[in-house]
Motif scaffolding. Structure first.
Motif: not given
Length: 233
Positions: A27, A33, A61, A63, A72, A82-85
């Motif tokens: 992330t 992840c 990662c 979507n 993410w 969770w987090e964006n990658c």
């Protein structure tokens, strides 16, 4: 043995990342992840069974719901769900050539062309190329992408003529143009040879390995199943 080349997939994110099938699994804050087929530490409904066409492999990662604007993942940190990658956006260049003219594509710094999209036809009534007597704006040649990729993919430079002779005429009477979206990327050049003596056959500018390490963001280390020499060019 003769060298062969291939373009590494999943180098960057196009659009909202729904089509991304790379192997990035970290992330933006450096967290690992969680696997999509795992419910630990975070329970969720985005499983491979529930979304079979979303590419939910390992902990890569993705979507999967297409409603988000970035790649993410769920994280292995119990506190952070969770987090964006950390995958860079694809910086695409675009070249346009009016009908009868030539599009010239080129890359510098020893990079090569990755053709992302192409269309010979017309999709805009206000495009500066001559419109003709027919104002159709849904004019697309079905073979546009395959023709441009055949001429340009993997090359450092290429030229493609925007003409009916090259692409066929998708809409008679319409003033057409060729529009190509592309990216310049690093290519791995691989020399593969079976049997003993591989090291002696490797070019002096490369190194022998069974493990190629990528320095490209979003591309994981590549394990290769043959004795090889690797060189990033």
């Amino acid at each position: 043995s003769s060298p062969f080349e291939f373009l590494l997939p999943g180098i960057c994110q196009e659009g909202n990342g729904a089509s991304y099938r790379g192997t990035a699994s970290i992330t933006v804050t450096g967290k690992t992840c969680q696997r999509w087929d795992s419910q630990t530490p975070h329970g969720h409904g985005f499983t491979p069974d529930n979304h079979p066409s979303a590419g939910l492999e390992h902990n890569y990662c993705r979507n999967p719901d297409r409603g988000w604007t970035w790649l993410w993942c769920y994280t292995t940190d119990p506190i952070t769900r969770w987090e964006n990658c950390d995958v860079p956006a694809c910086d695409l260049d675009t070249k346009t050539a009016c009908e009868g003219r030539t599009a010239q594509l080129s890359c510098s710094d020893r990079k090569t062309l990755l053709i992302v999209a192409a269309n010979y036809g017309r999709t805009s009534a206000t495009h500066p190329c001559f419109c003709g007597s027919n104002f159709c704006t849904n004019c697309r040649s079905d073979n546009s992408l395959s023709v441009v990729r055949a001429a340009c993919q993997g090359n450092q430079q290429c030229t493609v003529t925007a003409s009916n002779g090259v692409f066929g005429d998708p809409c008679h009477g319409v003033g057409k143009y060729l529009e190509v979206s592309y990216r310049c990327i690093t290519v791995w050049r691989i020399w593969a040879k079976q049997g003993p003596g591989v090291a002696q056959d490797c070019p002096s500018t490369s190194y022998r390995a069974v493990l190629c390490v990528s320095s490209i963001p979003g591309v994981s280390t590549q394990w290769l199943l043959v004795s090889i020499c690797c060189l990033v060019v």
